[in-house]
Design a protein around this motif. Structure first.
Motif, mmCIF file in Angstrom:
data_model
loop_
_atom_site.group_PDB
_atom_site.id
_atom_site.type_symbol
_atom_site.label_atom_id
_atom_site.label_comp_id
_atom_site.label_asym_id
_atom_site.label_seq_id
_atom_site.Cartn_x
_atom_site.Cartn_y
_atom_site.Cartn_z
ATOM 1 N N ILE A 1 0.862 -1.180 0.000
ATOM 2 C CA ILE A 1 0.000 0.000 0.000
ATOM 3 C C ILE A 1 0.894 1.224 0.000
ATOM 4 C CG2 ILE A 1 -1.713 1.323 1.274
ATOM 5 C CD1 ILE A 1 -2.710 -1.301 2.461
ATOM 6 N N GLU A 2 0.752 2.042 -1.035
ATOM 7 C CA GLU A 2 1.460 3.313 -1.100
ATOM 8 C C GLU A 2 0.461 4.434 -0.887
ATOM 9 O OE1 GLU A 2 3.351 3.504 -4.873
ATOM 10 O OE2 GLU A 2 5.161 2.494 -4.173
ATOM 11 N N CYS A 3 0.859 5.465 -0.149
ATOM 12 C CA CYS A 3 -0.062 6.569 0.074
ATOM 13 C C CYS A 3 0.676 7.892 0.072
ATOM 14 C CB CYS A 3 -0.832 6.387 1.375
ATOM 15 S SG CYS A 3 0.156 6.636 2.859
ATOM 16 N N VAL A 4 -0.080 8.922 -0.312
ATOM 17 C CA VAL A 4 0.382 10.304 -0.229
ATOM 18 C C VAL A 4 -0.735 11.086 0.425
ATOM 19 C CG1 VAL A 4 1.167 12.343 -1.461
ATOM 20 C CG2 VAL A 4 1.718 10.067 -2.351
ATOM 21 N N ALA A 5 -0.435 11.768 1.530
ATOM 22 C CA ALA A 5 -1.440 12.541 2.250
ATOM 23 C C ALA A 5 -1.007 13.992 2.331
ATOM 24 C CB ALA A 5 -1.646 11.976 3.652
ATOM 25 N N THR A 6 -1.943 14.905 2.070
ATOM 26 C CA THR A 6 -1.713 16.331 2.260
ATOM 27 C C THR A 6 -2.375 16.729 3.570
ATOM 28 O OG1 THR A 6 -1.784 16.666 -0.132
ATOM 29 C CG2 THR A 6 -1.991 18.619 1.264
ATOM 30 N N MET A 7 -1.558 17.240 4.514
ATOM 31 C CA MET A 7 -2.084 17.545 5.845
ATOM 32 C C MET A 7 -2.021 19.038 6.120
ATOM 33 S SD MET A 7 -0.609 14.434 8.161
ATOM 34 C CE MET A 7 -0.448 12.770 7.525
ATOM 35 N N ARG A 8 -3.151 19.574 6.539
ATOM 36 C CA ARG A 8 -3.206 20.973 6.924
ATOM 37 C C ARG A 8 -2.578 21.132 8.304
ATOM 38 N NH1 ARG A 8 -9.017 23.167 7.161
ATOM 39 N NH2 ARG A 8 -8.954 22.442 5.006
ATOM 40 N N ARG A 9 -1.868 22.246 8.507
ATOM 41 C CA ARG A 9 -1.163 22.532 9.750
ATOM 42 C C ARG A 9 -0.173 21.419 10.090
ATOM 43 N NH1 ARG A 9 -4.990 26.058 13.804
ATOM 44 N NH2 ARG A 9 -5.815 27.420 12.208
ATOM 45 N N TYR A 10 0.463 20.917 9.044
ATOM 46 C CA TYR A 10 1.403 19.818 9.239
ATOM 47 C C TYR A 10 2.590 20.212 10.109
ATOM 48 C CZ TYR A 10 4.262 22.210 5.754
ATOM 49 O OH TYR A 10 5.014 23.131 5.088
ATOM 50 N N ASN A 11 2.900 21.532 10.180
ATOM 51 C CA ASN A 11 4.058 21.950 10.977
ATOM 52 C C ASN A 11 3.826 21.778 12.470
ATOM 53 O OD1 ASN A 11 2.100 23.943 10.768
ATOM 54 N ND2 ASN A 11 3.546 25.604 11.236
ATOM 55 N N GLU A 12 2.572 21.496 12.881
ATOM 56 C CA GLU A 12 2.297 21.242 14.288
ATOM 57 C C GLU A 12 2.505 19.772 14.644
ATOM 58 O OE1 GLU A 12 -1.516 22.621 15.444
ATOM 59 O OE2 GLU A 12 -1.230 24.651 14.649
ATOM 60 N N LEU A 13 2.818 18.933 13.647
ATOM 61 C CA LEU A 13 2.939 17.503 13.891
ATOM 62 C C LEU A 13 4.404 17.122 14.103
ATOM 63 C CD1 LEU A 13 0.530 16.146 11.126
ATOM 64 C CD2 LEU A 13 -0.011 16.727 13.502
ATOM 65 N N THR A 14 4.604 16.142 14.971
ATOM 66 C CA THR A 14 5.950 15.606 15.170
ATOM 67 C C THR A 14 6.137 14.272 14.460
ATOM 68 O OG1 THR A 14 5.246 14.544 17.226
ATOM 69 C CG2 THR A 14 6.179 16.770 17.395
ATOM 70 N N ALA A 15 5.021 13.554 14.239
ATOM 71 C CA ALA A 15 5.128 12.249 13.582
ATOM 72 C C ALA A 15 3.764 11.848 13.051
ATOM 73 C CB ALA A 15 5.639 11.187 14.557
ATOM 74 N N ALA A 16 3.785 11.009 12.015
ATOM 75 C CA ALA A 16 2.547 10.437 11.474
ATOM 76 C C ALA A 16 2.872 9.059 10.926
ATOM 77 C CB ALA A 16 1.959 11.323 10.383
ATOM 78 N N LYS A 17 1.909 8.174 10.980
ATOM 79 C CA LYS A 17 2.132 6.836 10.455
ATOM 80 C C LYS A 17 0.851 6.296 9.834
ATOM 81 C CE LYS A 17 1.412 4.860 15.089
ATOM 82 N NZ LYS A 17 2.042 4.091 16.190
ATOM 83 N N LEU A 18 1.044 5.410 8.849
ATOM 84 C CA LEU A 18 -0.059 4.701 8.223
ATOM 85 C C LEU A 18 -0.283 3.403 8.981
ATOM 86 C CD1 LEU A 18 -2.038 4.329 5.783
ATOM 87 C CD2 LEU A 18 -0.150 3.170 4.616
ATOM 88 N N VAL A 19 -1.540 3.109 9.309
ATOM 89 C CA VAL A 19 -1.890 1.911 10.068
ATOM 90 C C VAL A 19 -2.819 1.060 9.214
ATOM 91 C CG1 VAL A 19 -2.889 0.996 12.184
ATOM 92 C CG2 VAL A 19 -1.682 3.194 12.217
ATOM 93 N N VAL A 20 -2.445 -0.203 9.033
ATOM 94 C CA VAL A 20 -3.247 -1.146 8.254
ATOM 95 C C VAL A 20 -3.673 -2.267 9.189
ATOM 96 C CG1 VAL A 20 -3.306 -2.634 6.221
ATOM 97 C CG2 VAL A 20 -1.853 -0.589 6.222
ATOM 98 N N THR A 21 -4.982 -2.551 9.248
ATOM 99 C CA THR A 21 -5.471 -3.591 10.150
ATOM 100 C C THR A 21 -6.469 -4.491 9.443
ATOM 101 O OG1 THR A 21 -7.227 -2.118 10.968
ATOM 102 C CG2 THR A 21 -5.171 -2.171 12.214
ATOM 103 N N ARG A 22 -6.482 -5.746 9.884
ATOM 104 C CA ARG A 22 -7.520 -6.716 9.484
ATOM 105 C C ARG A 22 -7.553 -7.803 10.554
ATOM 106 N NH1 ARG A 22 -8.269 -11.617 6.345
ATOM 107 N NH2 ARG A 22 -10.394 -11.583 5.495
ATOM 108 N N GLY A 23 -8.660 -7.895 11.275
ATOM 109 C CA GLY A 23 -8.707 -8.863 12.367
ATOM 110 C C GLY A 23 -7.634 -8.558 13.393
ATOM 111 N N ASP A 24 -6.813 -9.547 13.699
ATOM 112 C CA ASP A 24 -5.738 -9.367 14.683
ATOM 113 C C ASP A 24 -4.482 -8.748 14.065
ATOM 114 O OD1 ASP A 24 -7.327 -10.495 16.644
ATOM 115 O OD2 ASP A 24 -6.606 -12.534 16.247
ATOM 116 N N LEU A 25 -4.458 -8.607 12.752
ATOM 117 C CA LEU A 25 -3.277 -8.055 12.088
ATOM 118 C C LEU A 25 -3.234 -6.539 12.235
ATOM 119 C CD1 LEU A 25 -0.859 -8.454 10.029
ATOM 120 C CD2 LEU A 25 -2.533 -7.893 8.263
#
Length: 830
Positions: free
Chosen positions: A217-241
């Motif tokens: 899974i590849e993603c590109v996200a545009t985030m408003r007020r991104y300069n207030e963030l210290t970290a971001a991550k993509l989370v993929v889940t299915r059942g217990d995964l």
């Protein structure tokens, strides 16, 4: 997972402490009509008659809710200006207008801020200071259509106003032969305010693909007020995964790639499990706050369309898929909107009928994300038309520029949708040009053969593109090449054998009939109110009631016109089941092992308004008799009998499931509806995602003229019953009638019914001592999971009844057979 539309945002300052969503829906307003061009200034609206309304809505929808308009009223919605007043209550931020039909202007507190001429394009407006009122004017379309413009190079019979080709709006309500008189006018898509939260994803683009045995899974996200963030991550889940991957910041563009080892694959429900993975972005601010943005689901699969020679074969994860389904219509043709649960219910109804592909055709509108979510969830493939149909569209630069903006917006919504199989440039433009006598060089407009395919390749790389829903062969609508609209069986009243003789490869639409619903409120067939809703082509000397009657005569050997006069109820009974018989026999031809057909989509899943429309589901959502016939014919494991002429009858067994099928096949011959004339059988093995054909005679000792092709004496049997078993579980069954379908009532068939109440539903056990044809269950406020089926002598069929509403109460009803004169009744008392 879709670009440009975030499914939901949950902002958490601490775990379990949700903050208010940043996007606020605008759901109330008022509407009034004015003579076309009579008012130009929103300050001059005082003399109009206003109706309070919910939003989003259309003019017809608002008036219907106020009981100021109904189907019976004649109102030219396109001949008036429609004004909308929307209170904003001092809001400021970003105002979203997701779609307004069609020629519109907008004012905020008396200041003109925007305008539009495309009902499909969304627009956003920045409100710098607190605002009190939004006013929208939707200008009358008829004066615009009356303007002098170049004539089209071909005419479209189904469209009254040929100059609609210049206007980017829906044809619904503007095609008098088949859609209700309620063209969309007004803010038909959501209006909202976004008030600058501390964090929000403005845009998200994603792609899910398979690389060897891994899912990426590849993603590109545009985030408003991104300069207030210290970290971001993509989370993929299915059942217990749970798989997480950090996103890298590049001036507000956050990139990331997640890898899933050996992912579960997404399949059409007929061929496997539609496995999905949920996506989210988790971000942390400099203040230590955690924000979670839910991005919906995606899935891993490969979809390839083989187009070698004249072929058009869809392969999912390497397996050939016979695509069967229908063309979509809006669940509410007046408002063009419905709750998400209604979409889920409609797609679940498709799934239950064995359908695995839905076409959103170019004659309607781009649908809500809720539909695509439901298709992903239930494992139904999507054929997506762009909203162009039949007409000779302009080719000037300004029109093309506006179209590209529309196309880009809609393609972005489809990114990483596992259901997406085909994008189609238009509905029947090539066919209309050819059938109107246009020269071949005009059958392929650059808009659909150059401009749009380039956008599809740029935004949906690898997705199959078809320039028109009829494309291929010596002429665009040649059934034996590529994709076509096949109405040989149907509108063109060809014999049932034409479905084989035409060598249909892929029918993007087919089998249109005026299917009669079980609606006691409908008038008699030749009542003007009935005929007003009978689908037809403008100017044609026939309608689709005539098409249905033609096949009643072919199947049952009776004169439907005389029957309608002498026994109207019997006429309705035969008409209700005849269209399902034709559909079932046609799909049996197309699904047989030696067929070259790769798919077929019915013209209309659901009726647009009450009446005998093209849908196999009525306007209220209730299945018609044809739906039940299709449920048996389209099942993932299906059994059919085809007539091979002097080669006799053939047994066709289809197994779409991912596991090989080992089963027992039994065939019983019945004479006079009661006498067992013979029985044969064999153990059979059908490969996964495969089909086999057996000569029916091979199941018996010696030669039997089962098809009544040689005609040495009377038929051996008048009813042939085939069943497929796995142990004591019935997988499928079918019937054949060598001497033709019975059309007479035979008296008392010994119909019997008993009822068993369970915690979840009610179960009917139905039997007959003689052959019973098209056994029908009528139980007010209940829906049967099977209906209009045949019963062999002594056979017992169990049918579940589910309530259609919470207030259904205890079931009571009647069971009848088409060939019987004595009914069986049932009642549950509490």
């Amino acid at each position: 997972m879709a670009r440009g539309r975030v499914r939901g945002v949950s902002d958490h300052s601490s775990p379990g402490s949700p903050r208010q969503l940043s996007r606020i829906a605008i759901d109330r307003g008022s509407v009034a009509a004015a003579p076309a061009g009579s008012i130009g200034d929103p300050r001059d609206l005082g003399g109009l008659s206003w109706f309070e309304t919910s939003l989003p809505n259309t003019a017809a929808g608002a008036l219907r809710a106020a009981r100021a308009w109904s189907w019976e009223d004649q109102r030219a919605f396109d001949a008036e200006d429609w004004w909308w007043r929307v209170p904003l209550g001092g809001a400021h931020g970003v105002l979203g207008l997701d779609g307004i039909a069609t020629l519109w202007d907008a004012w905020i507190d008396g200041v003109h801020v925007a305008s539009g001429d495309n009902m499909f394009l969304a627009k956003q407006i920045v409100i710098e200071t607190p605002a009190q009122e939004l006013v929208i004017r939707c200008r009358a379309l008829e004066p615009e259509l009356a303007k002098k413009r170049p004539r089209p190079r071909w005419r479209v019979p189904m469209i009254e106003k040929q100059q609609l080709r210049w206007i980017r709006t829906t044809l619904l309500g503007r095609t008098p032969g088949w859609s209700p008189p309620c063209p969309a006018v007004g803010p038909w898509r959501p209006l909202w305010i976004e008030q600058s939260p501390r964090f929000v994803i403005e845009d998200f683009a994603g792609q899910a693909r398979l690389e060897g045995t891994s899912g990426v899974i590849e993603c590109v996200a545009t985030m408003r007020r991104y300069n207030e963030l210290t970290a971001a991550k993509l989370v993929v889940t299915r059942g217990d995964l749970r798989v997480t991957t950090p996103l890298e910041d590049n001036d507000g563009l956050w990139f990331g790639q997640a890898t899933i080892p050996k992912p579960a694959l997404w399949w059409p429900h007929t061929h496997g499990e539609p496995a999905r993975y949920r996506l989210a972005v988790e971000a942390t601010s400099r203040r230590g706050e955690t924000f979670v943005v839910d991005l919906g689901h995606t899935g891993f699969r490969t979809i390839v369309v083989d187009r070698d020679g004249d072929d058009f074969a869809v392969r999912v994860n390497g397996a050939a898929v016979f695509c069967r389904g229908a063309c979509w219509t809006p669940l509410d043709v007046v408002t063009l909107a419905a709750p998400a649960e209604s979409y889920r219910g409609a797609v679940a109804q498709m799934r239950d009928a064995g359908m695995n592909m839905l076409r959103v055709g170019g004659t309607i509108v781009y649908e809500d994300d809720a539909l695509y979510d439901a298709l992903d969830e239930h494992g139904v493939l999507l054929w997506q038309d762009l909203m162009f149909a039949n007409m000779d569209y302009p080719e000037d630069a300004g029109f093309i520029e506006r179209v590209v903006a529309e196309v880009d917006q809609e393609l972005a919504r489809l990114q990483a949708r596992p259901c997406l199989a085909v994008v189609c440039g238009n509905s029947e433009v090539e066919q209309q040009a050819a059938m109107s006598g246009a020269p071949p060089e005009r059958w392929s407009p650059p808009l659909f053969h150059e401009v749009i395919p380039a956008r599809v390749e740029a935004m949906l790389a690898g997705v199959a593109y078809v320039p028109s829903s009829t494309h291929g062969g010596a002429f665009p609508h040649q059934p034996s090449a590529g994709v076509s609209s096949y109405y040989g069986v149907g509108a063109y009243m060809r014999p049932l054998e034409d479905a084989r003789h035409s060598d249909v490869r892929f029918a993007s639409e087919c089998l249109a009939f005026a299917n009669i619903p079980n609606d006691p409120a409908l008038p008699r067939v030749h009542d003007p109110k009935w005929k007003a809703r009978s689908p037809r082509d403008l100017g044609a000397g026939w309608d689709f009631d005539d098409v249905r009657d033609h096949y009643v005569q072919r199947l049952y050997g009776i004169d439907p016109v005389a029957l309608r006069v002498s026994d109207h109820e019997r006429y309705l009974e035969l008409g209700r089941v005849a269209t399902g018989e034709v559909m079932a026999q046609t799909f049996a031809e197309w699904r047989r092992a030696r067929s070259r057909c790769r798919g077929a989509l019915l013209w209309f899943l659901r009726d647009l308004w009450p009446g005998a429309g093209w849908g196999v589901v009525d306007a209220h959502g209730a299945p018609k008799p044809a739906w039940y016939a299709l449920r048996r014919a389209l099942a993932p494991v299906a059994l059919a009998i085809t007539n091979e002429g002097n080669n006799g009858l053939a047994i066709q067994i289809v197994n779409d499931r991912p596991e090989p099928l080992a089963a027992r096949l039994d065939v019983t011959l019945w004479r006079s509806g009661l006498i067992r004339a013979g029985q044969g059988g064999a153990d059979v093995a059908v490969p996964a995602h495969g089909a086999i054909e057996l000569a029916a005679t091979s199941l018996f000792e010696g030669f039997l003229d089962l098809s009544f092709a040689y005609r040495f004496g009377p038929p051996i049997a008048d009813v042939i019953h085939a069943t497929l078993w796995s142990g004591d579980r019935l997988l499928g069954e079918t019937f054949a009638f060598p001497a033709g379908l019975p059309s007479r009532r035979e008296g008392d068939l010994g119909l019997a019914v008993s009822v068993k109440h369970t915690e979840l539903d009610h179960v009917l056990s139905i039997s007959a001592s003689r052959f019973a044809q098209h056994v029908a269950i009528e139980a007010a406020r209940f829906v049967a999971d099977d209906n209009y089926f045949h019963l062999a002598p002594g056979q017992i069929r169990t049918v579940r009844l589910r309530p259609s509403s919470e207030s259904a109460g205890a079931p009571r009803g009647i069971v009848t057979a088409l060939n019987g004169s004595v009914a069986a009744r049932f009642e549950v008392t509490k």
